[in-house]
Design a protein around this motif. Sequence first.
Motif, PDB file in Angstrom:
ATOM      1  N   SER A 221       0.833  -1.202   0.000  1.00  0.00           N
ATOM      2  CA  SER A 221       0.000   0.000   0.000  1.00  0.00           C
ATOM      3  C   SER A 221       0.867   1.250   0.000  1.00  0.00           C
ATOM      4  N   ARG A 222       0.303   2.325  -0.488  1.00  0.00           N
ATOM      5  CA  ARG A 222       1.004   3.596  -0.588  1.00  0.00           C
ATOM      6  C   ARG A 222       1.517   4.084   0.755  1.00  0.00           C
ATOM      7  N   SER A 223       0.827   3.750   1.858  1.00  0.00           N
ATOM      8  CA  SER A 223       1.237   4.236   3.169  1.00  0.00           C
ATOM      9  C   SER A 223       2.541   3.592   3.642  1.00  0.00           C
ATOM     10  N   GLN A 224       2.996   2.565   2.958  1.00  0.00           N
ATOM     11  CA  GLN A 224       4.209   1.872   3.375  1.00  0.00           C
ATOM     12  C   GLN A 224       5.447   2.297   2.579  1.00  0.00           C
ATOM     13  N   ILE A 225       5.327   3.330   1.783  1.00  0.00           N
ATOM     14  CA  ILE A 225       6.480   3.834   1.046  1.00  0.00           C
ATOM     15  C   ILE A 225       6.618   5.339   1.260  1.00  0.00           C
ATOM     16  N   TYR A 226       7.850   5.804   1.116  1.00  0.00           N
ATOM     17  CA  TYR A 226       8.141   7.232   1.264  1.00  0.00           C
ATOM     18  C   TYR A 226       8.804   7.737  -0.021  1.00  0.00           C
ATOM     19  N   PRO A 227       8.444   8.949  -0.462  1.00  0.00           N
ATOM     20  CA  PRO A 227       9.160   9.525  -1.603  1.00  0.00           C
ATOM     21  C   PRO A 227      10.571   9.965  -1.195  1.00  0.00           C
ATOM     22  N   VAL A 228      11.498   9.831  -2.135  1.00  0.00           N
ATOM     23  CA  VAL A 228      12.894  10.201  -1.919  1.00  0.00           C
ATOM     24  C   VAL A 228      13.243  11.314  -2.904  1.00  0.00           C
ATOM     25  N   TYR A 229      13.785  12.408  -2.374  1.00  0.00           N
ATOM     26  CA  TYR A 229      14.129  13.566  -3.205  1.00  0.00           C
ATOM     27  C   TYR A 229      15.617  13.888  -3.084  1.00  0.00           C
ATOM     28  N   LYS A 230      16.172  14.382  -4.189  1.00  0.00           N
ATOM     29  CA  LYS A 230      17.486  15.018  -4.151  1.00  0.00           C
ATOM     30  C   LYS A 230      17.209  16.507  -4.034  1.00  0.00           C
ATOM     31  N   VAL A 231      17.748  17.124  -2.994  1.00  0.00           N
ATOM     32  CA  VAL A 231      17.485  18.530  -2.713  1.00  0.00           C
ATOM     33  C   VAL A 231      18.802  19.296  -2.793  1.00  0.00           C
ATOM     34  N   LYS A 232      18.742  20.470  -3.416  1.00  0.00           N
ATOM     35  CA  LYS A 232      19.910  21.349  -3.478  1.00  0.00           C
ATOM     36  C   LYS A 232      19.595  22.637  -2.732  1.00  0.00           C
ATOM     37  N   LEU A 233      20.549  23.036  -1.887  1.00  0.00           N
ATOM     38  CA  LEU A 233      20.423  24.249  -1.089  1.00  0.00           C
ATOM     39  C   LEU A 233      21.544  25.216  -1.465  1.00  0.00           C
ATOM     40  N   LYS A 234      21.206  26.500  -1.544  1.00  0.00           N
ATOM     41  CA  LYS A 234      22.196  27.518  -1.897  1.00  0.00           C
ATOM     42  C   LYS A 234      23.255  27.625  -0.798  1.00  0.00           C
ATOM     43  N   LEU A 235      24.481  27.899  -1.217  1.00  0.00           N
ATOM     44  CA  LEU A 235      25.593  28.091  -0.288  1.00  0.00           C
ATOM     45  C   LEU A 235      25.836  29.581  -0.069  1.00  0.00           C
ATOM     46  N   ALA A 236      26.260  29.937   1.135  1.00  0.00           N
ATOM     47  CA  ALA A 236      26.571  31.334   1.429  1.00  0.00           C
ATOM     48  C   ALA A 236      27.838  31.771   0.687  1.00  0.00           C
ATOM     49  N   ILE A 237      28.814  30.865   0.611  1.00  0.00           N
ATOM     50  CA  ILE A 237      30.091  31.177  -0.032  1.00  0.00           C
ATOM     51  C   ILE A 237      30.452  30.054  -0.993  1.00  0.00           C
ATOM     52  N   GLN A 238      30.827  30.406  -2.209  1.00  0.00           N
ATOM     53  CA  GLN A 238      31.261  29.425  -3.199  1.00  0.00           C
ATOM     54  C   GLN A 238      32.743  29.103  -2.984  1.00  0.00           C
ATOM     55  N   ASP A 239      33.150  27.894  -3.347  1.00  0.00           N
ATOM     56  CA  ASP A 239      34.539  27.477  -3.242  1.00  0.00           C
ATOM     57  C   ASP A 239      35.282  27.966  -4.486  1.00  0.00           C
ATOM     58  N   PRO A 240      36.324  28.788  -4.302  1.00  0.00           N
ATOM     59  CA  PRO A 240      37.059  29.303  -5.472  1.00  0.00           C
ATOM     60  C   PRO A 240      37.779  28.210  -6.262  1.00  0.00           C
ATOM     61  N   ASP A 241      37.958  27.037  -5.665  1.00  0.00           N
ATOM     62  CA  ASP A 241      38.632  25.939  -6.360  1.00  0.00           C
ATOM     63  C   ASP A 241      37.664  25.023  -7.106  1.00  0.00           C
ATOM     64  N   MET A 242      36.377  25.354  -7.081  1.00  0.00           N
ATOM     65  CA  MET A 242      35.376  24.578  -7.813  1.00  0.00           C
ATOM     66  C   MET A 242      34.861  25.482  -8.934  1.00  0.00           C
ATOM     67  N   PRO A 243      34.841  25.010 -10.181  1.00  0.00           N
ATOM     68  CA  PRO A 243      34.601  25.873 -11.333  1.00  0.00           C
ATOM     69  C   PRO A 243      33.178  26.407 -11.500  1.00  0.00           C
ATOM     70  N   SER A 244      32.167  25.707 -11.038  1.00  0.00           N
ATOM     71  CA  SER A 244      30.800  26.160 -11.307  1.00  0.00           C
ATOM     72  C   SER A 244      30.055  26.449 -10.006  1.00  0.00           C
ATOM     73  N   THR A 245      28.871  27.010 -10.135  1.00  0.00           N
ATOM     74  CA  THR A 245      28.042  27.284  -8.966  1.00  0.00           C
ATOM     75  C   THR A 245      27.772  25.978  -8.237  1.00  0.00           C
ATOM     76  N   ARG A 246      27.931  25.990  -6.929  1.00  0.00           N
ATOM     77  CA  ARG A 246      27.794  24.795  -6.105  1.00  0.00           C
ATOM     78  C   ARG A 246      26.583  24.933  -5.179  1.00  0.00           C
ATOM     79  N   TYR A 247      26.029  23.776  -4.792  1.00  0.00           N
ATOM     80  CA  TYR A 247      24.913  23.717  -3.850  1.00  0.00           C
ATOM     81  C   TYR A 247      25.220  22.641  -2.818  1.00  0.00           C
TER      82      TYR A 247
END
Length: 162
Positions: A2-28
């Motif tokens: 039954s549906r009540s016996q399963i949970y959805p699983v999500y990949k979540v991205k959160l904004k960072l206050a400071i980006q790492d200068p050694d990583m080339p693209s925007t990071r989360y």
Amino acid sequence: MSRSQIYPVYKVKLKLAIQDPDMPSTRYHTILFVQTNAQGPRSGIKHHVTGDIVTGMHYESAEYDDPETDENFFSKELIGHTRALNYPKNWNDTLKSIPAPPKQKAFNKVTMKTEPVKSWDPVTFYGPGEPRLPLIKCTEWIEDQAISTLINAGLIHGDMSV
């Protein structure tokens, strides 16, 4: 099952206050969120690695409110479902078995900056223009290791009939 016996699983991205200068693209900050409560405010458990790559990271799971209410929320992607049976113990046991990202940077007294380390014994930094190994942080741990490990262990399923 039954549906009540399963949970959805999500990949979540959160904004960072400071980006790492050694990583080339925007990071989360990337986490896995298992929504265990669909009634009322959506809540559940987040699974992620925390810390930094100067001291090393570690795995953590904790109760978490609806990610979309987090002030740093960026995105949420449904990646599958998991059985309620033995959750979260089976997830924690599996995710603790994956090595968390280790120390990968140190303070370079010559340049007076924190930099990626080429080798640790003795501590050796990369030279100018020298090819570097990619840094491994929370996103790589989730996307390249945790998700596939959970799928291979039968803990994340792509459909509702888990």
